[in-house]
Scaffold this active site. Structure first.
Site, PDB file in Angstrom:
ATOM      1  N   ASP A  59       0.839  -1.074  -0.172  1.00  0.00           N
ATOM      2  CA  ASP A  59       0.063   0.228  -0.111  1.00  0.00           C
ATOM      3  C   ASP A  59       0.990   1.366   0.003  1.00  0.00           C
ATOM      4  O   ASP A  59       1.757   1.183   0.759  1.00  0.00           O
ATOM      5  CB  ASP A  59      -0.973  -0.031   1.292  1.00  0.00           C
ATOM      6  CG  ASP A  59      -1.966   1.116   1.024  1.00  0.00           C
ATOM      7  OD1 ASP A  59      -3.384   0.600   0.912  1.00  0.00           O
ATOM      8  OD2 ASP A  59      -1.783   2.235   1.272  1.00  0.00           O
ATOM      9  N   ILE A  60       0.445   2.390  -0.918  1.00  0.00           N
ATOM     10  CA  ILE A  60       1.216   3.579  -0.830  1.00  0.00           C
ATOM     11  C   ILE A  60       1.302   4.207   0.388  1.00  0.00           C
ATOM     12  O   ILE A  60       2.215   5.137   0.686  1.00  0.00           O
ATOM     13  CB  ILE A  60       0.645   4.612  -2.198  1.00  0.00           C
ATOM     14  CG1 ILE A  60       1.762   5.392  -2.624  1.00  0.00           C
ATOM     15  CG2 ILE A  60      -0.549   5.030  -1.699  1.00  0.00           C
ATOM     16  CD1 ILE A  60       1.353   5.844  -4.002  1.00  0.00           C
TER      17      ILE A  60
ATOM     18  N   ASN B 194     -12.950  -3.291   2.224  1.00  0.00           N
ATOM     19  CA  ASN B 194     -13.778  -2.167   2.342  1.00  0.00           C
ATOM     20  C   ASN B 194     -14.788  -2.274   1.074  1.00  0.00           C
ATOM     21  O   ASN B 194     -14.288  -2.504  -0.147  1.00  0.00           O
ATOM     22  CB  ASN B 194     -13.310  -0.722   2.201  1.00  0.00           C
ATOM     23  CG  ASN B 194     -12.270  -0.620   3.808  1.00  0.00           C
ATOM     24  OD1 ASN B 194     -13.046  -0.974   4.744  1.00  0.00           O
ATOM     25  ND2 ASN B 194     -11.084  -0.001   3.481  1.00  0.00           N
TER      26      ASN B 194
ATOM     27  N   GLU C 255     -12.300   3.353  -1.392  1.00  0.00           N
ATOM     28  CA  GLU C 255     -11.944   4.591  -1.821  1.00  0.00           C
ATOM     29  C   GLU C 255     -11.709   3.940  -3.395  1.00  0.00           C
ATOM     30  O   GLU C 255     -11.629   4.806  -4.375  1.00  0.00           O
ATOM     31  CB  GLU C 255     -10.546   5.128  -1.355  1.00  0.00           C
ATOM     32  CG  GLU C 255     -10.765   5.848   0.009  1.00  0.00           C
ATOM     33  CD  GLU C 255      -9.840   6.405   0.568  1.00  0.00           C
ATOM     34  OE1 GLU C 255      -8.679   6.080   0.282  1.00  0.00           O
ATOM     35  OE2 GLU C 255      -9.994   6.942   1.652  1.00  0.00           O
ATOM     36  N   VAL C 256     -11.072   2.796  -3.653  1.00  0.00           N
ATOM     37  CA  VAL C 256     -10.474   2.492  -5.168  1.00  0.00           C
ATOM     38  C   VAL C 256     -11.682   1.425  -5.582  1.00  0.00           C
ATOM     39  O   VAL C 256     -11.816   0.320  -4.866  1.00  0.00           O
ATOM     40  CB  VAL C 256      -9.162   1.970  -5.130  1.00  0.00           C
ATOM     41  CG1 VAL C 256      -8.911   1.551  -6.513  1.00  0.00           C
ATOM     42  CG2 VAL C 256      -8.249   3.018  -4.605  1.00  0.00           C
TER      43      VAL C 256
ATOM     44  N   HIS D 240     -10.100  -5.204  -3.385  1.00  0.00           N
ATOM     45  CA  HIS D 240      -8.610  -5.512  -2.992  1.00  0.00           C
ATOM     46  C   HIS D 240      -8.827  -6.031  -1.541  1.00  0.00           C
ATOM     47  O   HIS D 240      -9.839  -5.303  -0.705  1.00  0.00           O
ATOM     48  CB  HIS D 240      -7.751  -3.935  -2.922  1.00  0.00           C
ATOM     49  CG  HIS D 240      -8.312  -2.769  -2.612  1.00  0.00           C
ATOM     50  ND1 HIS D 240      -9.541  -2.085  -3.328  1.00  0.00           N
ATOM     51  CD2 HIS D 240      -8.436  -2.245  -1.507  1.00  0.00           C
ATOM     52  CE1 HIS D 240      -9.802  -0.989  -2.544  1.00  0.00           C
ATOM     53  NE2 HIS D 240      -9.337  -0.881  -1.560  1.00  0.00           N
TER      54      HIS D 240
ATOM     55  N   HIS E 218      -6.831  -5.991   2.057  1.00  0.00           N
ATOM     56  CA  HIS E 218      -5.882  -5.490   2.869  1.00  0.00           C
ATOM     57  C   HIS E 218      -5.060  -6.411   3.545  1.00  0.00           C
ATOM     58  O   HIS E 218      -6.058  -7.158   4.273  1.00  0.00           O
ATOM     59  CB  HIS E 218      -6.298  -4.148   3.648  1.00  0.00           C
ATOM     60  CG  HIS E 218      -6.938  -3.013   3.032  1.00  0.00           C
ATOM     61  ND1 HIS E 218      -6.093  -1.846   2.641  1.00  0.00           N
ATOM     62  CD2 HIS E 218      -8.046  -2.934   2.469  1.00  0.00           C
ATOM     63  CE1 HIS E 218      -6.917  -0.840   2.221  1.00  0.00           C
ATOM     64  NE2 HIS E 218      -7.899  -1.452   2.133  1.00  0.00           N
TER      65      HIS E 218
HETATM   66  P1  5GP Z   1     -10.019   1.258   0.427  1.00  0.00           P
HETATM   67  O1  5GP Z   1     -10.287   2.483   1.113  1.00  0.00           O
HETATM   68  O2  5GP Z   1     -10.387   1.455  -1.029  1.00  0.00           O
HETATM   69  O3  5GP Z   1     -10.228   0.176   0.955  1.00  0.00           O
HETATM   70  O4  5GP Z   1      -8.189   1.403   0.249  1.00  0.00           O
HETATM   71  C1  5GP Z   1      -7.702   1.845  -0.751  1.00  0.00           C
HETATM   72  C2  5GP Z   1      -6.152   1.984  -0.606  1.00  0.00           C
HETATM   73  O5  5GP Z   1      -5.326   1.866  -1.769  1.00  0.00           O
HETATM   74  C3  5GP Z   1      -5.666   2.816   0.621  1.00  0.00           C
HETATM   75  O6  5GP Z   1      -5.046   2.090   1.641  1.00  0.00           O
HETATM   76  C4  5GP Z   1      -4.510   3.711  -0.276  1.00  0.00           C
HETATM   77  O7  5GP Z   1      -3.615   3.988   0.362  1.00  0.00           O
HETATM   78  C5  5GP Z   1      -4.118   2.651  -1.416  1.00  0.00           C
HETATM   79  N1  5GP Z   1      -3.885   3.269  -2.501  1.00  0.00           N
HETATM   80  C6  5GP Z   1      -4.222   4.385  -3.430  1.00  0.00           C
HETATM   81  N2  5GP Z   1      -3.754   4.570  -4.614  1.00  0.00           N
HETATM   82  C7  5GP Z   1      -2.637   3.932  -4.194  1.00  0.00           C
HETATM   83  C8  5GP Z   1      -1.515   3.686  -5.536  1.00  0.00           C
HETATM   84  O8  5GP Z   1      -1.568   4.254  -6.400  1.00  0.00           O
HETATM   85  N3  5GP Z   1      -0.817   2.627  -5.142  1.00  0.00           N
HETATM   86  C9  5GP Z   1      -0.790   1.709  -4.104  1.00  0.00           C
HETATM   87  N4  5GP Z   1       0.151   0.957  -3.972  1.00  0.00           N
HETATM   88  N5  5GP Z   1      -1.652   1.889  -3.133  1.00  0.00           N
HETATM   89  C10 5GP Z   1      -2.667   2.924  -3.379  1.00  0.00           C
END
Ligand code: 5GP
Length: 119
Positions: A33-34, A91, A99-100, A104, A106
């Site tokens: 994760d970034i 999520n 968010e994405v 995915h 985690h």
């Molecule tokens: P969500 O809230 O959708 O479950 O989590 C999205 C995750 O994607 C977050 O933990 C965020 O830090 C990670 N993330 C967002 N953009 C990028 C990216 O460009 N590269 C990587 N490696 N992680 C990302």
């Protein structure tokens, strides 16, 4: 929700954006994760156009579902998280704070993770 092929993880899967890769097979890709929330914070994504766990479990073929979940376990063992343990999280949607919009999982580990939900 329709799948958006321009989401950031779709771009990573297509090789259009870089990632810090941990594992890859025919079903999945795993990368750091970034913005890590734990000493180890890895994301595992399926190779397929699925918005969320809801979408995936409704529409993905059984072989992909099996391969994807096997990959999650393999990644955790590869990172030596199986002992003393770790946490997985997916999520989903607005209330899930996703968010994405590409499924995915985690994987968090590397320290005691405390209670299940922050608040
Ligand atoms: P969500 O809230 O959708 O479950 O989590 C999205 C995750 O994607 C977050 O933990 C965020 O830090 C990670 N993330 C967002 N953009 C990028 C990216 O460009 N590269 C990587 N490696 N992680 C990302």
């Amino acid at each position: 929700m329709a799948y958006d092929p321009e989401n950031i993880f779709a771009k990573i899967l297509r090789g259009e954006l870089p990632c810090n890769k941990v594992y890859e097979d025919e079903y999945s890709l795993a990368f750091h994760d970034i913005n890590p929330q734990a000493p180890v914070h890895v994301l595992v994504i399926p190779k397929g156009d699925y918005v969320s766990m809801d979408d995936f479990t409704a529409k993905a073929p059984a072989e992909l579902i099996t391969g994807f979940f096997q990959a999650v376990g393999k990644v955790a063992r590869q990172l030596e998280l199986d002992e003393p343990g770790y946490r997985i999280l997916a999520n989903i949607g607005t209330h899930g704070h996703q968010e994405v919009p590409h499924l995915h999982i985690h994987i968090f580990g590397g320290r005691p993770l405390g209670p299940m939900l922050a608040g």
